[in-house]
Motif scaffolding. Structure first.
Motif, PDB file in Angstrom:
ATOM      1  N   ASP A 124       1.085  -0.863  -0.065  1.00  0.00           N
ATOM      2  CA  ASP A 124       0.237   0.193  -0.065  1.00  0.00           C
ATOM      3  C   ASP A 124       0.948   0.987   0.161  1.00  0.00           C
ATOM      4  OD1 ASP A 124      -2.777  -1.078   0.411  1.00  0.00           O
ATOM      5  OD2 ASP A 124      -2.538  -1.669   2.114  1.00  0.00           O
ATOM      6  N   ARG A 175       2.045   3.070  -2.052  1.00  0.00           N
ATOM      7  CA  ARG A 175       1.936   3.335  -3.814  1.00  0.00           C
ATOM      8  C   ARG A 175       1.329   4.582  -3.353  1.00  0.00           C
ATOM      9  NH1 ARG A 175       7.026   3.859  -3.120  1.00  0.00           N
ATOM     10  NH2 ARG A 175       7.052   5.721  -4.878  1.00  0.00           N
ATOM     11  N   ARG A 176      -0.355   3.607  -2.885  1.00  0.00           N
ATOM     12  CA  ARG A 176      -1.025   4.081  -1.964  1.00  0.00           C
ATOM     13  C   ARG A 176      -1.098   5.141  -1.376  1.00  0.00           C
ATOM     14  NH1 ARG A 176      -5.476   0.682  -2.707  1.00  0.00           N
ATOM     15  NH2 ARG A 176      -4.607  -0.875  -2.858  1.00  0.00           N
ATOM     16  N   THR A 209      -1.748   9.313  -2.955  1.00  0.00           N
ATOM     17  CA  THR A 209      -2.446  10.719  -2.250  1.00  0.00           C
ATOM     18  C   THR A 209      -1.966  11.914  -1.369  1.00  0.00           C
ATOM     19  OG1 THR A 209      -4.300   8.323  -1.854  1.00  0.00           O
ATOM     20  CG2 THR A 209      -4.587  10.576  -0.260  1.00  0.00           C
ATOM     21  N   VAL A 238      -3.931   2.251   6.297  1.00  0.00           N
ATOM     22  CA  VAL A 238      -4.137   3.651   4.858  1.00  0.00           C
ATOM     23  C   VAL A 238      -4.686   4.211   5.453  1.00  0.00           C
ATOM     24  CG1 VAL A 238      -4.492   3.538   2.604  1.00  0.00           C
ATOM     25  CG2 VAL A 238      -4.036   1.290   3.000  1.00  0.00           C
ATOM     26  N   GLU A 274     -12.115   6.047   0.068  1.00  0.00           N
ATOM     27  CA  GLU A 274     -11.173   5.289  -0.855  1.00  0.00           C
ATOM     28  C   GLU A 274     -11.424   5.151  -2.269  1.00  0.00           C
ATOM     29  OE1 GLU A 274      -9.060   1.930  -1.324  1.00  0.00           O
ATOM     30  OE2 GLU A 274     -10.329   2.769   1.021  1.00  0.00           O
ATOM     31  N   ILE A 289      -8.941   7.958  -3.396  1.00  0.00           N
ATOM     32  CA  ILE A 289      -7.866   7.876  -2.985  1.00  0.00           C
ATOM     33  C   ILE A 289      -7.735   6.797  -4.185  1.00  0.00           C
ATOM     34  CG2 ILE A 289      -6.566   5.632  -1.928  1.00  0.00           C
ATOM     35  CD1 ILE A 289      -7.826   6.974   0.940  1.00  0.00           C
ATOM     36  N   GLN A 290      -8.181   5.804  -4.968  1.00  0.00           N
ATOM     37  CA  GLN A 290      -8.370   4.837  -5.678  1.00  0.00           C
ATOM     38  C   GLN A 290      -7.908   6.420  -7.120  1.00  0.00           C
ATOM     39  OE1 GLN A 290     -11.379   2.552  -7.167  1.00  0.00           O
ATOM     40  NE2 GLN A 290     -10.889   1.229  -6.302  1.00  0.00           N
ATOM     41  N   ASP A 303      -6.363   8.947  -6.813  1.00  0.00           N
ATOM     42  CA  ASP A 303      -5.036   9.691  -6.735  1.00  0.00           C
ATOM     43  C   ASP A 303      -4.252   8.593  -7.292  1.00  0.00           C
ATOM     44  OD1 ASP A 303      -5.872  11.375  -5.045  1.00  0.00           O
ATOM     45  OD2 ASP A 303      -5.949  10.497  -3.631  1.00  0.00           O
ATOM     46  N   ARG A 304      -4.083   7.378  -7.468  1.00  0.00           N
ATOM     47  CA  ARG A 304      -3.493   7.028  -8.220  1.00  0.00           C
ATOM     48  C   ARG A 304      -3.409   6.591  -9.476  1.00  0.00           C
ATOM     49  NH1 ARG A 304      -1.699   0.984  -6.789  1.00  0.00           N
ATOM     50  NH2 ARG A 304       0.014   2.376  -6.728  1.00  0.00           N
ATOM     51  N   GLU A 307      -0.180  -5.589 -10.334  1.00  0.00           N
ATOM     52  CA  GLU A 307      -0.722  -3.800  -9.785  1.00  0.00           C
ATOM     53  C   GLU A 307      -1.288  -3.458 -11.099  1.00  0.00           C
ATOM     54  OE1 GLU A 307      -0.438  -1.111  -7.902  1.00  0.00           O
ATOM     55  OE2 GLU A 307       0.052  -2.586  -7.045  1.00  0.00           O
ATOM     56  N   ARG A 333      -4.488  -4.226 -12.296  1.00  0.00           N
ATOM     57  CA  ARG A 333      -5.523  -3.583 -11.007  1.00  0.00           C
ATOM     58  C   ARG A 333      -5.470  -1.958 -12.123  1.00  0.00           C
ATOM     59  NH1 ARG A 333      -6.558  -0.565  -7.037  1.00  0.00           N
ATOM     60  NH2 ARG A 333      -4.863   0.777  -7.381  1.00  0.00           N
TER      61      ARG A 333
END
Lengths: 116, 425
Positions: free
Chosen positions: B19, B21-22, B26, B62, B106, B109-110, B112-113, B218, B221
């Motif tokens: 996590d 990188r997540r 952010t 997280v 959530e 945060i997603q 943000d990736r 990854e 995803r």
């Protein structure tokens, strides 16, 4: 964030109609940017043949006729804009007519405290 | 939950792996700077070790790491402001961050990736910088690993990454998902980066570990997220391609990490769920009529996935798909793959003629798989001496240990065959 959009291109190779259309379109773009409060300055430049270069060396000014470097494409005009980020600056460059014939270089201004 | 020190250390190590990188993605949004976000994240993980020992692991680790990272970022700016009176903007930035309202949902945060990946793949960044920057920032590969993958020195690679981050900061490349109108043009670069990430996980640049599952997952995803954002045929194609590759993971290496070639794989080990999902996506992509290189490669992979064995594969269809691929993407590697498919359909000699013609042009002379393919075709054509020579050239060029082991095995087998031939004559 302020960006300087520099329009480079050859001075020859434009018909009078093209030049006129470029000016009109650029004016319209400037009007639009001004209405949104994003235009700080803009202008086309006289031909590079009118340029004068100054170099101060050892306290003495050397003045020469001509631009700082002889290049195939010359600086022909600029826009100084104040926008949120690079994507917005690139979108303006995209609408700036010289981009279609030459190249528009987008340069962020280096912020300097006390200058604003 | 209060755990033992050891449990907490394990948990933090796992969180970092899975996590970090997540958290970073952010923090880049919240703090507005890559390097500050990285530093703040490191401090947040360090303080997790202390605080969680005393207070237990929080319910949402997280979110805890992001919240703590934000405070750490503000602290770092204030410390720097105290050390340097000439930079009043540091304190101003710290105050701004402190006052800003944050979204830690959530979904944000997603997103943000995605922001992170679109920023790293921004066209204002040179392509030679986009890929390593994404691998470093989005995937957390070390600079050393990236340098090896691109065959440059670690210091040269570090410079490239620094240059990329400086461009983002100084030119103010927005930390944003592109607008709908910009999205198609921004997507191509992202897709190629995602596929590189997948391959980094599927055939990693590290010497002796062929697979790094988490990197491939990854990439998958990321592709799923992209697909959600934009149901583009090529996103489907890329996702399908990766799922179909991934479906063979259990079958493609032995327990010792040795390579098992496609034709020798135990097909009962293939993951049927991934294959079914991959198939569905390939069909949707091809039906759209807007497909490109990824969809076609996925279609090829799907033909393999459908076949009960190598000999029952529809090689005719595979050759046709490679021809279609070549028509839109002229590449010697694609041509090489097509030549191998032709050999499977028409026999090794037909394939050899094509492979030799490609090698004669010189581009693939240093590509180990070109020599390995040639060796394999020569072996099948019953020309063991030339086959051994080709495998030896491949061995001299190969860098992955499993590939090197397979090549040595082939060379050994050929030596036995050559000896036996000598005795017979």
């Amino acid at each position: 964030m302020k960006y300087l959009l520099l329009a480079y291109g050859t001075e020859e190779g434009w018909t009078d109609e093209e030049r006129e259309a470029c000016m009109q379109e650029s004016l319209a773009l400037c009007e639009d940017l001004r209405a949104q409060g994003k235009l700080m300055a803009a202008s086309p430049l006289q031909s590079v043949a009118t340029a004068t270069s100054v170099r101060v060396r050892g306290g003495k000014a050397q003045i020469t006729d001509g631009p700082f470097a002889e290049t195939v494409e010359q600086l022909g005009g600029f826009l100084l804009i104040d926008v949120e980020h690079l994507d917005e600056a690139l979108a303006v460059a995209n609408r700036f007519p010289p981009a279609r014939k030459g190249t528009v270089e987008v340069r962020p201004l280096h912020p300097l405290d006390g200058l604003d | 939950m209060v755990g033992t020190d050891e449990e907490i250390e394990h948990r933090i190590a796992a969180l970092f792996r899975e996590d970090s990188r997540r958290v970073l993605a952010t923090l880049v949004r919240v703090l507005g700077d890559f390097d500050l976000a990285e530093e703040a994240m490191q401090e947040a993980f360090a303080s997790a070790l202390e605080v969680w020992r005393a207070e237990g692991i929080p319910g949402n680790p997280v979110a805890w790491l992001i919240g703590t990272g934000r405070f750490k970022g503000i602290d770092i700016l204030r410390r720097r402001a105290r050390l340097n009176d000439l930079q009043p903007e540091l304190k101003r930035r710290a105050d701004e961050i402190e006052e800003s309202n944050l979204e830690f949902a959530e979904r944000d945060i997603q997103d943000d990736r995605l922001r992170l990946i679109f920023t790293c793949c921004h066209p204002a960044i040179d392509p030679s910088v986009q890929v390593p920057l994404t691998l470093r920032e989005v995937c957390g590969l070390s600079t050393g690993e990236i340098a090896r993958a691109f065959l440059v020195s670690p210091s040269a690679m570090a410079q490239r990454i620094v240059r990329g981050k400086a461009k983002i900061r100084l030119a103010r490349i927005p930390y944003a998902i592109p607008s709908r109108e910009d999205l198609p043009s921004r997507l191509d670069a992202v897709l190629s980066v995602v596929y590189l990430i997948f391959n980094e996980g599927y055939c990693a640049s590290e010497g002796d570990r062929l697979t790094r599952r988490e990197l491939s997952e990854e990439a998958i995803r990321l592709a799923r997220l992209l697909l959600e954002l934009m149901p583009d045929a090529e996103v489907m194609g890329l996702l399908a391609l990766m799922l179909l590759h991934e479906s063979r993971r259990a079958a493609r290496t032995t327990a010792d990490g040795d390579i098992v070639l496609l034709e020798d794989q135990d097909r009962s080990l293939w993951d049927r769920d991934l294959i079914a999902e991959g198939h569905g996506l390939v069909e949707r992509a091809l039906a759209s009529g807007r497909f490109g290189v990824y969809s076609l490669q996925a279609a090829i992979s799907a033909v393999h996935a459908r076949a009960a064995s190598a000999s029952e594969t529809d090689w005719n269809r595979i050759v046709a798909l490679y021809s279609a691929l070549l028509a839109i993407h002229d590449s010697s590697v694609v041509e090489l793959n097509r030549a191998v498919a032709v050999a499977m359909r028409d026999g090794p000699v037909a394939g050899l003629t094509l492979v030799d013609a490609i090698l004669e042009r010189g581009e693939l002379m240093d590509y180990h798989l070109a020599h390995a393919a040639r060796g394999e075709l020569l072996r099948r054509a019953d020309r063991p001496r030339e086959a051994r020579e080709a495998f030896e050239r491949a061995l001299a060029l190969a860098r992955l240990d499993p590939e090197r082991r397979l090549l040595r095995l082939r060379i050994g087998e050929l030596e036995v065959a050559i000896d036996a031939g000598r005795k017979e004559s």
